[in-house]
Motif scaffolding. Structure first.
Motif, mmCIF file in Angstrom:
data_model
loop_
_atom_site.group_PDB
_atom_site.id
_atom_site.type_symbol
_atom_site.label_atom_id
_atom_site.label_comp_id
_atom_site.label_asym_id
_atom_site.label_seq_id
_atom_site.Cartn_x
_atom_site.Cartn_y
_atom_site.Cartn_z
ATOM 1 N N GLY A 4 16.878 -0.824 9.898
ATOM 2 C CA GLY A 4 17.231 0.391 10.636
ATOM 3 C C GLY A 4 16.806 1.666 9.931
ATOM 4 O O GLY A 4 15.915 1.690 9.085
ATOM 5 N N ALA A 5 17.491 2.743 10.272
ATOM 6 C CA ALA A 5 17.095 4.098 9.865
ATOM 7 C C ALA A 5 17.099 4.367 8.362
ATOM 8 O O ALA A 5 16.255 5.127 7.906
ATOM 9 N N PRO A 6 18.007 3.815 7.557
ATOM 10 C CA PRO A 6 17.969 4.201 6.133
ATOM 11 C C PRO A 6 16.734 3.728 5.385
ATOM 12 O O PRO A 6 16.454 4.195 4.299
ATOM 13 N N ALA A 7 15.977 2.795 5.957
ATOM 14 C CA ALA A 7 14.792 2.279 5.275
ATOM 15 C C ALA A 7 13.613 3.216 5.513
ATOM 16 O O ALA A 7 13.421 3.736 6.603
ATOM 17 N N THR A 8 12.829 3.457 4.460
ATOM 18 C CA THR A 8 11.624 4.279 4.579
ATOM 19 C C THR A 8 10.431 3.467 4.071
ATOM 20 O O THR A 8 10.548 2.712 3.110
ATOM 21 N N PHE A 9 9.321 3.643 4.741
ATOM 22 C CA PHE A 9 8.108 2.909 4.397
ATOM 23 C C PHE A 9 6.965 3.896 4.231
ATOM 24 O O PHE A 9 6.838 4.842 5.009
ATOM 25 N N SER A 10 6.155 3.674 3.217
ATOM 26 C CA SER A 10 5.002 4.548 2.996
ATOM 27 C C SER A 10 3.828 3.709 2.497
ATOM 28 O O SER A 10 4.009 2.621 1.975
ATOM 29 N N ALA A 11 2.658 4.254 2.694
ATOM 30 C CA ALA A 11 1.431 3.601 2.229
ATOM 31 C C ALA A 11 0.440 4.696 1.854
ATOM 32 O O ALA A 11 0.367 5.726 2.517
ATOM 33 N N THR A 12 -0.268 4.467 0.774
ATOM 34 C CA THR A 12 -1.309 5.419 0.391
ATOM 35 C C THR A 12 -2.547 5.147 1.237
ATOM 36 O O THR A 12 -2.742 4.041 1.735
ATOM 37 N N ALA A 13 -3.354 6.153 1.402
ATOM 38 C CA ALA A 13 -4.619 5.981 2.125
ATOM 39 C C ALA A 13 -5.522 5.071 1.295
ATOM 40 O O ALA A 13 -5.453 5.053 0.070
ATOM 41 N N PRO A 14 -6.361 4.287 1.947
ATOM 42 C CA PRO A 14 -7.274 3.419 1.190
ATOM 43 C C PRO A 14 -8.136 4.241 0.232
ATOM 44 O O PRO A 14 -8.684 5.276 0.600
ATOM 45 N N ALA A 15 -8.209 3.777 -1.002
ATOM 46 C CA ALA A 15 -9.004 4.461 -2.021
ATOM 47 C C ALA A 15 -9.540 3.432 -3.004
ATOM 48 O O ALA A 15 -9.049 2.312 -3.083
ATOM 49 N N CYS A 16 -10.560 3.837 -3.739
ATOM 50 C CA CYS A 16 -11.188 2.936 -4.706
ATOM 51 C C CYS A 16 -10.436 2.972 -6.037
ATOM 52 O O CYS A 16 -10.094 4.045 -6.547
ATOM 53 N N TYR A 17 -10.199 1.798 -6.585
ATOM 54 C CA TYR A 17 -9.497 1.663 -7.860
ATOM 55 C C TYR A 17 -10.102 0.528 -8.660
ATOM 56 O O TYR A 17 -10.671 -0.414 -8.104
ATOM 57 N N CYS A 18 -9.930 0.640 -9.963
ATOM 58 C CA CYS A 18 -10.210 -0.472 -10.863
ATOM 59 C C CYS A 18 -8.853 -1.052 -11.260
ATOM 60 O O CYS A 18 -7.914 -0.312 -11.523
ATOM 61 N N ILE A 19 -8.777 -2.361 -11.304
ATOM 62 C CA ILE A 19 -7.514 -2.989 -11.692
ATOM 63 C C ILE A 19 -7.616 -3.392 -13.153
ATOM 64 O O ILE A 19 -8.637 -3.906 -13.609
ATOM 65 N N THR A 20 -6.573 -3.092 -13.898
ATOM 66 C CA THR A 20 -6.533 -3.392 -15.320
ATOM 67 C C THR A 20 -5.307 -4.247 -15.594
ATOM 68 O O THR A 20 -4.195 -3.881 -15.224
ATOM 69 N N SER A 21 -5.507 -5.382 -16.238
ATOM 70 C CA SER A 21 -4.392 -6.264 -16.581
ATOM 71 C C SER A 21 -3.954 -5.982 -18.001
ATOM 72 O O SER A 21 -4.774 -5.767 -18.887
ATOM 73 N N GLY A 22 -2.650 -5.989 -18.186
ATOM 74 C CA GLY A 22 -2.093 -5.767 -19.514
ATOM 75 C C GLY A 22 -0.846 -6.609 -19.699
ATOM 76 O O GLY A 22 -0.496 -7.433 -18.851
ATOM 77 N N THR A 23 -0.165 -6.394 -20.807
ATOM 78 C CA THR A 23 1.044 -7.168 -21.090
ATOM 79 C C THR A 23 2.181 -6.806 -20.137
ATOM 80 O O THR A 23 3.037 -7.629 -19.852
ATOM 81 N N ALA A 24 2.200 -5.589 -19.624
ATOM 82 C CA ALA A 24 3.256 -5.158 -18.711
ATOM 83 C C ALA A 24 2.900 -5.437 -17.260
ATOM 84 O O ALA A 24 3.654 -5.098 -16.363
ATOM 85 N N GLY A 25 1.767 -6.030 -16.984
ATOM 86 C CA GLY A 25 1.347 -6.307 -15.614
ATOM 87 C C GLY A 25 0.033 -5.627 -15.313
ATOM 88 O O GLY A 25 -0.665 -5.136 -16.198
#
Length: 176
Positions: free
Chosen positions: A96-117
């Protein structure tokens, strides 16, 4: 008159002592007293367990909504927009109403893996005329970051002091 006063005081003292001894031996009403002490504690315990269960149910509903948004972004691919993805999340949510949803616009990123994720770092999209590589040698991808937030309203007033009632789920989706 002095001897009468002393006699009366000793009689009162012994009568008071007898009354106190009789009162201490009397066990009528003990069950009612124990009930009055234990029932509020049981109500608090039952209310806390109920709140925890309801909050975990809402957390599951939030995950379902985030999964629906992730699925929509994957199926739409390069035509994914924030409106389509957040629409899919809100229609899949039963919160219902208390939930909010958002999404960033598609963009280019590099993914980096580390010990924290894994983390995303902004990049320029690679083209055939301008090939770009990330620090680990992979090519950047187009990602969307989806966020679903819900603030649980507890039944028991003190539950909000014991647990964080704001639920936040985040997912990053590679579109292509």
């Amino acid at each position: 008159a002095v001897w009468f006063r002393a006699l009366r005081e000793s009689a009162l003292r012994s009568a008071t002592g007898l009354f106190c001894a009789r009162l201490l031996r009397d066990d009528r009403g003990i069950s009612a007293l124990e009930f009055a002490i234990v029932v509020p504690l049981l109500i608090l315990l039952a209310g806390g367990v109920t709140d925890l269960g309801l909050m975990l149910r809402d957390r599951g509903e939030l995950s379902v909504a985030l999964n629906a948004g992730t699925r929509a972004a994957l199926l739409l691919g390069s035509s994914a927009t924030t409106g389509k993805v957040t629409g899919a999340m809100s229609s899949a949510s039963g919160l219902g109403a208390p939930a909010t949803f958002s999404a960033t616009a598609p963009a280019c990123y590099c993914i980096t893996s580390g010990t924290a994720g894994s983390t995303l770092s902004a990049s320029t999209c690679s083209t055939t005329s301008n090939p770009i590589t990330c620090s680990d040698g992979t090519t950047p991808g187009t990602y969307m970051t989806l966020t679903a937030t819900y603030t649980y309203t507890p039944l028991m007033p003190g539950f909000a002091y014991l647990a964080n009632t704001t639920l936040i789920h985040t997912a990053s989706v590679r579109l292509k």
